[in-house]
Design an enzyme around this catalytic site. Structure first.
Site, PDB file in Angstrom:
ATOM      1  N   CYS A  35     -20.301 -36.993   4.350  1.00 54.46           N
ATOM      2  CA  CYS A  35     -19.512 -35.774   4.151  1.00 54.46           C
ATOM      3  C   CYS A  35     -20.218 -34.901   3.110  1.00 54.46           C
ATOM      4  O   CYS A  35     -19.961 -35.012   1.914  1.00 54.46           O
ATOM      5  CB  CYS A  35     -18.104 -36.152   3.686  1.00 54.46           C
ATOM      6  SG  CYS A  35     -16.945 -34.779   3.657  1.00 54.46           S
ATOM      7  N   CYS A  67     -16.387 -25.809  10.281  1.00 54.22           N
ATOM      8  CA  CYS A  67     -16.116 -25.985   8.854  1.00 54.22           C
ATOM      9  C   CYS A  67     -16.179 -24.653   8.124  1.00 54.22           C
ATOM     10  O   CYS A  67     -17.041 -23.816   8.413  1.00 54.22           O
ATOM     11  CB  CYS A  67     -17.133 -26.949   8.246  1.00 54.22           C
ATOM     12  SG  CYS A  67     -16.820 -27.332   6.510  1.00 54.22           S
TER      13      CYS A  67
END
Length: 424
Positions: free
Chosen positions: A160, A354
């Site tokens: 991540c 995102c």
């Protein structure tokens, strides 16, 4: 009457509970089990770490909101899962039986894989939980009294990367506002093979754009970085070449460091025979169903997704918000189908979308599908992304308190990006 138990109440588990409650009639029971009694909006943790958000703004007690929707809630860790008898055992030895289990626990943070890392028994900060973000903010306040070198980035095996980039830029922006940036040399250390890889093999022009941003803000970087050990004020990093051979050893002094760890599956899930891969992530089929236990489903960071490509230093693939949302919707439809006695055919999407804040601007990326080759791959930057992420935070928190099951990404983010619809 079926009893559906959802293990985990984060950005996957809470929406799953609401969607199931709307999809199924009231004769079916839904119970959410979570280790703590509050919801936390994890994407806002970088702001908490520099004092731009307070805990109260991004957390709320879970029980009253679930109970309004006739969803039961248990605030306890799970000690053991016994899928052969469809039973969970809680930390206080209470047994909970289920007909369907939905695992949305998120990850276990593997700080133990790098000696001296982590905010509890180590010397680096984290923004993975609200508690860690508050600890990072406390350390930041101390740092401001005696500023110096900073190291930010991601450990080997991390998956991540967005929050690490976000935090680097937010940290930079906050220091500039305080007129302290000139006292703080910054280095970004990452297992990625290049800046902007993001665990996705790059998206659009992410490499050149993020490299340019780092140069413009005087942030140095080390890629293919295998962080081996952290001591108080010093980080040891082995920089590898493209073949995975040692290129250079670094000893980086720091007064403040935030390094994202690698993830593993949480212990009670990882311990179930045949449920997970060696890292403890749940092995699922295309319908989000366990490959061994047909009444267990899973979504989010805790599922097993292979890396996009082999890299010199291990680098995982991220599970972004839109992907998690689509996984949850697929699970809801498939459990409803199971109950009705019809085939479970719904599939989650492996599309990545995102919104990343960069302090006073932001970047948005779209990778459709997540694993190349892709139909769509672009990366764009602008003040509008910074503002959009603030608005998205408010919108998601409202949804979680209101108990609505509307698809947040399809209703908000896709329209914002000018995308009509993403076919699965």
């Amino acid at each position: 009457m079926a009893h559906i138990v959802i293990l985990g109440a984060g950005t996957g588990g809470m929406p799953a509970a609401y969607e199931l409650r709307e999809k199924l009639d009231q004769s079916h029971r839904i119970t959410v089990i979570n280790a703590v009694d509050y919801f936390q909006f994890v994407p806002s943790n970088p702001w908490v770490a520099v004092g731009w958000r307070e805990r109260e703004a991004i957390t709320f007690p879970i029980r009253p909101y679930l109970e309004k929707k006739n969803i039961a809630f248990i605030a306890q860790p799970v000690a053991r899962i016994e899928p052969e008898i469809n039973t969970l055992t809680l930390a206080d030895d209470t047994a909970v039986n289920y007909d369907f289990l939905v695992i949305t626990t998120g990850p276990k943070l593997a700080f133990d894989e790098v000696s001296g890392s982590g905010p509890v028994n180590g010397f680096t900060q984290s923004i993975c939980t609200i508690d860690h973000a508050e600890h990072a903010h406390q350390a930041y306040q101390e740092f401001l009294n005696d500023p110096g070198p900073v190291v930010i980035g991601a450990m080997p095996g991390a998956s991540c990367f967005g929050p690490a980039y976000e935090f680097a830029f937010i940290f930079n922006t906050d220091l500039k506002k305080r007129k302290l940036r000139h006292k703080v040399p910054m280095t970004y250390v990452t297992s990625e093979p290049y800046i902007g890889h993001l665990g996705l093999g790059g998206v659009g022009d992410s490499k050149s754009m993020l490299e340019s941003e780092f140069r413009n803000h005087d942030i140095k970087w080390i890629c293919n970085a295998k962080t081996t050990k952290v001591e108080n004020g010093k980080m040891y990093v082995s920089e590898m070449d493209e073949m995975g051979n040692l290129k250079k050893e670094h000893e980086l002094a720091f007064k403040y460091s935030m390094m994202l760890p690698a993830f593993r599956g949480v212990d009670p899930v990882a311990a179930v025979d045949g449920l997970c891969n060696p890292r403890g992530f749940v092995l699922i089929d295309e319908n989000q169903r366990s490959k061994k236990y047909p009444n267990i489903y899973s979504a989010g960071v805790c599922v097993a997704i292979p890396p996009v490509e082999a890299t010199p230093v291990p680098t995982g693939a991220p599970k972004t918000g839109y992907m998690i949302e689509s996984m949850i919707t697929a699970i809801v439809h498939n459990i409803a189908a199971d109950i009705a006695g019809t085939p479970a055919t719904a599939k989650g999407s492996w599309n990545a979308i995102c919104l990343a804040d960069m302090g006073d601007t932001g970047a948005a990326f779209v990778a459709l599908p997540q694993i190349p080759p892709r139909n769509v791959a672009w990366f764009k930057k602008g003040k509008w992304v910074h503002l959009a992420k603030i608005a998205f935070e408010k919108y998601f928190m409202h949804k979680m308190k209101a108990g609505t099951s509307e698809p947040v990404y399809e209703k908000y983010v896709l329209k914002l990006l000018g995308i009509e619809r993403l076919d699965k």
